[in-house]
Design an enzyme around this catalytic site. Structure first.
Site, PDB file in Angstrom:
ATOM      1  N   ASP A   1     -12.793 -10.825  -8.356  1.00 13.55           N
ATOM      2  CA  ASP A   1     -13.499 -10.175  -7.251  1.00 13.55           C
ATOM      3  C   ASP A   1     -14.186 -11.167  -6.325  1.00 13.55           C
ATOM      4  O   ASP A   1     -14.620 -10.810  -5.237  1.00 13.55           O
ATOM      5  CB  ASP A   1     -14.592  -9.264  -7.824  1.00 13.55           C
ATOM      6  CG  ASP A   1     -14.097  -7.855  -8.062  1.00 13.55           C
ATOM      7  OD1 ASP A   1     -13.184  -7.415  -7.357  1.00 13.55           O
ATOM      8  OD2 ASP A   1     -14.641  -7.201  -8.967  1.00 13.55           O
TER       9      ASP A   1
HETATM   10  C1  GLC Z   1     -15.775  -7.788 -13.216  1.00 11.26           C
HETATM   11  C2  GLC Z   1     -15.058  -6.615 -12.629  1.00 11.26           C
HETATM   12  C3  GLC Z   1     -13.573  -6.775 -12.685  1.00 11.26           C
HETATM   13  C4  GLC Z   1     -13.174  -8.113 -12.154  1.00 11.26           C
HETATM   14  C5  GLC Z   1     -13.919  -9.240 -12.846  1.00 11.26           C
HETATM   15  C6  GLC Z   1     -13.616 -10.588 -12.260  1.00 11.26           C
HETATM   16  O1  GLC Z   1     -15.643  -7.760 -14.622  1.00 11.26           O
HETATM   17  O2  GLC Z   1     -15.400  -5.418 -13.265  1.00 11.26           O
HETATM   18  O3  GLC Z   1     -12.955  -5.756 -11.945  1.00 11.26           O
HETATM   19  O4  GLC Z   1     -11.802  -8.249 -12.343  1.00 11.26           O
HETATM   20  O5  GLC Z   1     -15.299  -9.016 -12.741  1.00 11.26           O
HETATM   21  O6  GLC Z   1     -14.168 -10.767 -10.992  1.00 11.26           O
HETATM   22  C1  GLC Z   2     -19.537  -9.607  -8.333  1.00  9.54           C
HETATM   23  C2  GLC Z   2     -19.350 -10.202  -9.712  1.00  9.54           C
HETATM   24  C3  GLC Z   2     -18.057  -9.800 -10.306  1.00  9.54           C
HETATM   25  C4  GLC Z   2     -17.900  -8.314 -10.220  1.00  9.54           C
HETATM   26  C5  GLC Z   2     -18.154  -7.792  -8.816  1.00  9.54           C
HETATM   27  C6  GLC Z   2     -18.132  -6.301  -8.841  1.00  9.54           C
HETATM   28  O1  GLC Z   2     -18.585 -10.083  -7.466  1.00  9.54           O
HETATM   29  O2  GLC Z   2     -19.426 -11.600  -9.714  1.00  9.54           O
HETATM   30  O3  GLC Z   2     -17.972 -10.238 -11.642  1.00  9.54           O
HETATM   31  O4  GLC Z   2     -16.598  -7.982 -10.571  1.00  9.54           O
HETATM   32  O5  GLC Z   2     -19.395  -8.236  -8.356  1.00  9.54           O
HETATM   33  O6  GLC Z   2     -18.470  -5.701  -7.679  1.00  9.54           O
END
Ligand code: GLC
Ligand code: GLC
Length: 812
Positions: free
Chosen positions: A485
């Site tokens: 993300d």
């Molecule tokens: C969080 C989110 C997931 C994402 C991950 C890596 O665990 O829930 O959707 O893939 O972060 O950013």
């Molecule tokens: C932020 C976090 C990530 C998560 C995302 C969800 O980017 O670092 O882990 O998946 O928020 O919105």
């Protein structure tokens, strides 16, 4: 250092001190009514949706932590204490908390009074039941006062902590049976047909429903006036903050004990049957619920039912090896966490507030992978729900709300990995069940039934979305972000407060993801297999051609010499390459491309995993990238916003460790696959609970990486794709029992000294008793006997009507 121990026979983790480094929690409830409960009785309760139908209040980000729960206070002379230690925190003479599967118990004592609390959510009812027993172990009579306490949330948990100008005037309750039953009915008069109850199965000596009356102004639950006085005030809340508290005077002879049953419930009435008299709520269903749990026998029977339910579920996949840590994770805790992630997605934990994220499209699809064998019917429904939030072009809402099942438009779509995860989840379901009928189900787009198509058409849209959104190197476009993300290559956010993911153009025609390429190769092939099963060989061939293009692009533009490139940014510069100043190697494409089979024949896979071992490995797990970003890179986004070693910037992001472990099994490296498995496995790091901090029975999203000050510290436990992926890794790849479309395949990949093991697997209505003999090799079944007959290859041929299979496999 440990703060408890595993009791495998009881299927429990036993916590022996309330002062764990962080609250160690459990989840109660399996279907629609849920509670979180910590080892100090903190937590909260909701029905279906942690944002929209929250029953009790919790205070995130408070001091001291873990503030607010369902509390019991015991007043014994001048001493006031709680069975879970919080909130009063009177030192206890003894304390034990047992977290079991769907229930928790507390056994504590103070001054020769013992309290036992059992709390669980019954299988079929929308309530949380607490059985509280007080035992007098003194030589003299004990004259105690027992108080209960819950604070109501005014349903919408988001609004509840923001909209005080309204909410301080809306609170309403009713009290019946002299105070034994308290009804919370805020907003029932107008747009709601539901209320909450908190009742006890005995006459009470007092009650309160106004927080200020019970606690006293300026007091917290650590020092309630009513408890100090030994007497509730009989308050009936009107506005402000409604609560429910009971007072029961308990006199006990030496050796005597008394038990009380408290029921916290959610009640819904039909629209046309809301009232029994003007302004008086229809209580019939509430009374029925309270009656159901009036006796100890009924409560014990209901707990037994819950325990049997779990025993049955856990008998679907059961291993017995010479390794007790593997056995306890596989047979109990990993599967339990898979159920919780399936139920919660990333919505409600102690780190996810339950008001933000709802169900994640990619998250829930992945959660299915570790859950589908447990209750395939629920998985089926979930697949349809998720697919219903897809758009006609194949893209999808990134999240949806569990209550309404509608996509969240504040985040929208544009995460280009999302569509492919739908294929992953559906394929896993069909491989488990053989139920092809799901592909013919009519499923809406964006919840609009007038444009519904079959689920198979949805999968086609998913596939085509990636196939038609490729960039200058023939690799899939990343959009707002892919699985990571925080890799926001089209965003360019310069000001605080802007969302990294949705700010700026967010979707561009250039930035590409090698990770999505890996996904496309893996799930493109799974899509092709589904097309074949439906008899559409032309579509399967077309899919494989598209996959081939991306495969080739990955081995060329996606290859950096010693490992796979992570991405190309909006200027077509490499991300995750030797050429980069920071962030030269990322874990995701190494794990995913190799598990998809990319570069195995070409020798790239072997090199990529060697590079992972050299550059990303640590004693606590494999880091997500190195070197961590020390500067903010506008062109990369949030990934470079975290301090080095945390989260996506060089943390050990547990979710993708199993990808690397699976990748190692693809290459036959059983020793290394298992070494990676062990590093993040909770049971293996129980001994360092003081470093790791989070619960030693479940996975956390992240463990701080080598660059972080608190290297090895876990964060964000419970709701992580790590649960599902680790279960897939250990059960299907390391222990090697993998469901294919044609039956179970047996192909373990274990360390050379792992030893023989047995697995029981229930699959498509039959029970497989599998015994694996190891003769020094890590992978490669040299002999497979099914019901005494030798079989070619790895797959146990599925025979309609056969209920028992005895399987003997020899590795090496
Ligand atoms: C969080 C989110 C997931 C994402 C991950 C890596 O665990 O829930 O959707 O893939 O972060 O950013
Ligand atoms: C932020 C976090 C990530 C998560 C995302 C969800 O980017 O670092 O882990 O998946 O928020 O919105």
């Amino acid at each position: 250092m440990k703060y408890g121990f595993f009791d495998d026979n009881a299927l429990e983790y036993v916590i022996t001190t309330p002062k764990t480094p962080l609250p160690w929690i459990n989840y109660l409830g399996n279907r629609e009514f849920f509670s979180l409960i910590s080892n100090t009785c903190g937590g909260y309760t909701f029905y279906k949706d942690a944002k929209l139908l929250r029953l009790t209040r919790y205070r995130y980000n408070n001091v001291p932590y873990d503030n607010n729960g369902k509390y019991f206070f015991i007043k014994d002379g001048d001493t006031i204490w709680n069975p879970g230690w919080q909130p009063v925190k009177t030192a206890l003479d003894s304390y034990e908390c047992r977290h079991g599967l769907g229930y928790s118990t507390f056994t504590s004592s103070k001054d020769d009074v013992e309290a036992k609390v059992l709390t669980f959510v019954p299988m079929e009812d929308n309530c949380e039941v607490s059985k509280v027993t007080l035992i007098n172990k003194k030589n003299s009579d004990a004259s105690l006062t027992l108080f209960s306490y819950v604070e109501w949330c005014l349903w919408n948990a988001d609004d509840d902590m923001k909209n005080f100008q309204r909410n301080l005037s809306t609170g309403e309750v009713e009290v019946t049976d002299g105070g034994s039953v308290i009804y919370h009915k805020t907003e029932y008069r107008e747009r709601r047909n539901h209320y909450a109850i908190y009742g006890v199965n005995t006459a009470v000596d007092g009650f309160d429903t106004s927080r200020d009356a019970f606690l006293g102004a300026y007091n917290g639950p650590d020092s309630p006036d009513a408890v100090k006085e030994g007497k509730c005030t009989g308050s009936v809340a009107s506005g402000w903050s409604p609560i429910a508290a009971h007072q029961i005077n308990v006199n006990l002879k030496p050796g005597e004990s008394k038990t009380f049953i408290f029921t916290l419930g959610y009640i819904e009435n039909p629209e046309d049957d809301k009232w029994e008299a003007p302004s008086v709520v229809n209580k019939k269903p509430a009374i029925a619920m309270l009656n159901k749990f009036k006796t100890e026998e009924a409560v014990d029977a209901s707990l037994e039912e819950l325990k049997n339910y779990w025993k049955e579920l856990l008998s679907i996949y059961h291993v017995s090896s010479s390794n007790d840590k593997v056995d306890r994770m596989v047979n109990i805790w990993n599967q339990y966490q898979c159920m919780v992630t399936f139920n919660m997605s990333r919505s409600a934990s102690y780190y996810e507030s339950g008001i933000g994220r709802g169900m994640g499209f990619r998250d829930s699809c992945q959660d299915l992978l570790g859950f589908v064998h447990l209750i395939p019917d629920r998985a089926r429904q979930r697949i349809i729900d998720i697919a219903s939030t897809q758009f006609q072009d194949g893209s999808a809402y990134h999240q949806y709300q569990p209550l309404t099942k509608k996509g969240n438009s504040d985040i929208g779509s544009g995460f280009n990995d999302d569509p492919l995860w739908l294929i992953a989840g559906t394929s896993a379901y069909i491989r488990e069940t053989g139920d092809l009928s799901i592909l013919k189900e009519m499923v809406p787009f964006d919840n609009d039934m007038s444009v519904a198509k079959t689920l198979m058409d949805h999968l086609k849209c998913s596939f085509n979305f990636t196939a038609t959104h490729t960039g200058p190197h023939g690799l899939p476009l990343i959009g707002r972000a892919d699985w990571n993300d925080c890799l926001n290559l089209n965003c360019f956010s310069e000001h605080p407060g802007e969302s990294f993911q949705t700010f700026g153009p967010s979707e561009g025609p250039v930035a590409e993801s090698v990770f999505i390429a890996g996904m496309f190769v893996k799930y493109g092939e799974e899509y092709a297999q589904l097309a074949e099963l439906l008899g559409d060989d032309a579509e399967a061939a077309r899919a494989r051609e598209e996959v081939k293009k991306v495969y080739d692009a990955t081995c060329t533009a996606g290859w950096d010499g010693d490992w796979f490139v992570r991405a190309y940014d909006a200027n077509s510069n490499k991300v995750g390459s030797k050429e980069c100043e920071e962030g030269q190697i990322f874990i995701e494409p190494q794990g995913f491309c190799v598990l998809a089979g990319i570069g195995v024949e070409e020798g790239l896979a072997e090199k990529a995993l060697k590079s992972v071992e050299e550059k990303l490995d640590t004693k606590y797990g494999v880091m997500i990238l190195q070197p961590a970003y020390t500067k903010y890179h506008l062109e990369l986004g949030e990934v470079s916003s975290y301090p080095p070693g945390y989260k996506e910037n060089g943390g050990i992001f547990c979710h993708n460790n199993p990808w690397v472990s699976i990748a190692e099994t693809v290459l036959g490296h059983g020793n290394r696959a298992f070494e990676i498995y062990k590093k993040t496995c909770p049971a293996y790091i129980e001994e360092i609970s003081d470093v790791h901090c989070t619960e030693p029975y479940v996975y956390s999203q992240m463990v701080a990486g080598r660059d972080a000050k608190f290297f090895g510290q876990g964060k964000n436990s419970w709701l992580t794709g790590t649960a599902a992926w680790t279960f897939v890794n250990i059960s299907q790849y390391i222990l090697g029992v993998y469901p294919t479309h044609n039956g179970l395949s047996i192909n373990p990949c274990v360390p050379e000294d792992f030893g023989d093991f047995n697995i029981t697997r229930k699959y498509r209505g039959a029970t497989y008793n599998i015994s694996v003999k190891q003769s020094g090799a890590q992978k490669g079944v040299s002999k497979l006997l099914v019901n005494g007959k030798e079989v070619e290859g790895n797959v146990i041929p599925y025979e309609e009507g056969v209920k028992e299979y005895t399987v003997e496999a020899v590795i090496g």
